[in-house]
Design a protein around this motif. Structure first.
Motif, mmCIF file in Angstrom:
data_model
loop_
_atom_site.group_PDB
_atom_site.id
_atom_site.type_symbol
_atom_site.label_atom_id
_atom_site.label_comp_id
_atom_site.label_asym_id
_atom_site.label_seq_id
_atom_site.Cartn_x
_atom_site.Cartn_y
_atom_site.Cartn_z
ATOM 1 N N LYS A 80 0.809 -1.221 0.000
ATOM 2 C CA LYS A 80 0.000 0.000 0.000
ATOM 3 C C LYS A 80 0.843 1.273 0.000
ATOM 4 O O LYS A 80 0.538 2.202 -0.749
ATOM 5 N N PRO A 81 1.923 1.366 0.795
ATOM 6 C CA PRO A 81 2.742 2.585 0.726
ATOM 7 C C PRO A 81 3.390 2.795 -0.642
ATOM 8 O O PRO A 81 3.424 3.912 -1.152
ATOM 9 N N ALA A 84 0.670 3.891 -3.078
ATOM 10 C CA ALA A 84 0.295 5.287 -2.837
ATOM 11 C C ALA A 84 1.351 6.230 -3.394
ATOM 12 O O ALA A 84 1.023 7.255 -4.011
ATOM 13 N N THR A 85 2.614 5.895 -3.197
ATOM 14 C CA THR A 85 3.694 6.724 -3.736
ATOM 15 C C THR A 85 3.643 6.756 -5.250
ATOM 16 O O THR A 85 3.756 7.821 -5.871
ATOM 17 N N ARG A 151 1.715 10.282 4.660
ATOM 18 C CA ARG A 151 2.198 9.178 5.492
ATOM 19 C C ARG A 151 2.580 7.977 4.627
ATOM 20 O O ARG A 151 3.632 7.355 4.832
ATOM 21 N N HIS A 152 1.749 7.642 3.640
ATOM 22 C CA HIS A 152 2.042 6.500 2.767
ATOM 23 C C HIS A 152 3.244 6.770 1.873
ATOM 24 O O HIS A 152 4.026 5.866 1.586
ATOM 25 N N GLN A 155 6.382 6.300 3.973
ATOM 26 C CA GLN A 155 6.611 4.868 4.210
ATOM 27 C C GLN A 155 7.105 4.173 2.942
ATOM 28 O O GLN A 155 7.998 3.338 2.997
ATOM 29 N N GLY A 156 6.509 4.510 1.810
ATOM 30 C CA GLY A 156 6.893 3.872 0.556
ATOM 31 C C GLY A 156 8.315 4.187 0.158
ATOM 32 O O GLY A 156 9.058 3.314 -0.283
ATOM 33 N N ARG A 159 10.796 2.484 2.769
ATOM 34 C CA ARG A 159 10.874 1.017 2.683
ATOM 35 C C ARG A 159 11.472 0.539 1.370
ATOM 36 O O ARG A 159 11.959 -0.576 1.288
#
Length: 164
Positions: A80-81, A84-85, A151-152, A155-156, A159
């Protein structure tokens, strides 16, 4: 990877011919569909999926999951991250695109905002306050999208560089 080095302007004529044969000229489909997939997106998601530990997939298979269940119940929630990115980056690329909508959209009411701002510039006079107001309006959806997906995105990006 090699397609990332091809300038997008060199593909305007072949893309226009394809869009014309599909009957998409002067519709919003011609702006949305070609921008939905890109070589960068494939490379970005490939790198993200390589960073997910293989043991998670093996554990799901041992629990009796098939390939589709592994993808939808294990890999997709973890991605999901990254998705979203990629969505934000694709939106920014397509939202700010000027050249492609000018070539394929002929009706003034169907023009995208960056292409429509070009119509405000006259041959002999330019109304700069109106153009600047339009530029501010063009930046509002981008700012709202970034605030909602911040936020996503973080995180993306954080990670994607890690190896499990």
């Amino acid at each position: 990877m090699g397609t990332l080095f091809i300038p997008p302007t060199s593909l305007i004529i072949p893309n226009f011919v394809i869009a014309d044969r599909l009957g998409w000229i002067d519709t919003l489909t011609v702006v949305v569909v070609p921008g939905a997939a890109s070589a960068f997106g494939v490379f970005f998601l490939r790198q993200f999926f390589l960073s997910i530990p293989r043991e998670l997939e093996e554990a799901a298979v041992l629990d009796g999951a098939n390939h589709w269940q592994v993808f939808t119940r294990v890999l997709l929630p973890l991605s999901k991250p990254a998705l979203a990115t990629l969505a934000v980056l694709s939106f920014l690329t397509n939202w700010n695109d000027f050249l492609w909508p000018v070539y394929v959209l002929f009706s003034p009411e169907r023009l995208t905002l960056p292409a429509g701002l070009g119509l405000l510039q006259g041959a002999y006079i330019t109304d700069y306050p109106v153009i600047m107001a339009g530029a501010v309006l063009a930046s509002v959806p981008v700012l709202v999208l970034f605030v909602l997906a911040q936020r996503h995105i973080i995180q993306g990006v954080s990670r994607s560089g890690l190896k499990g």
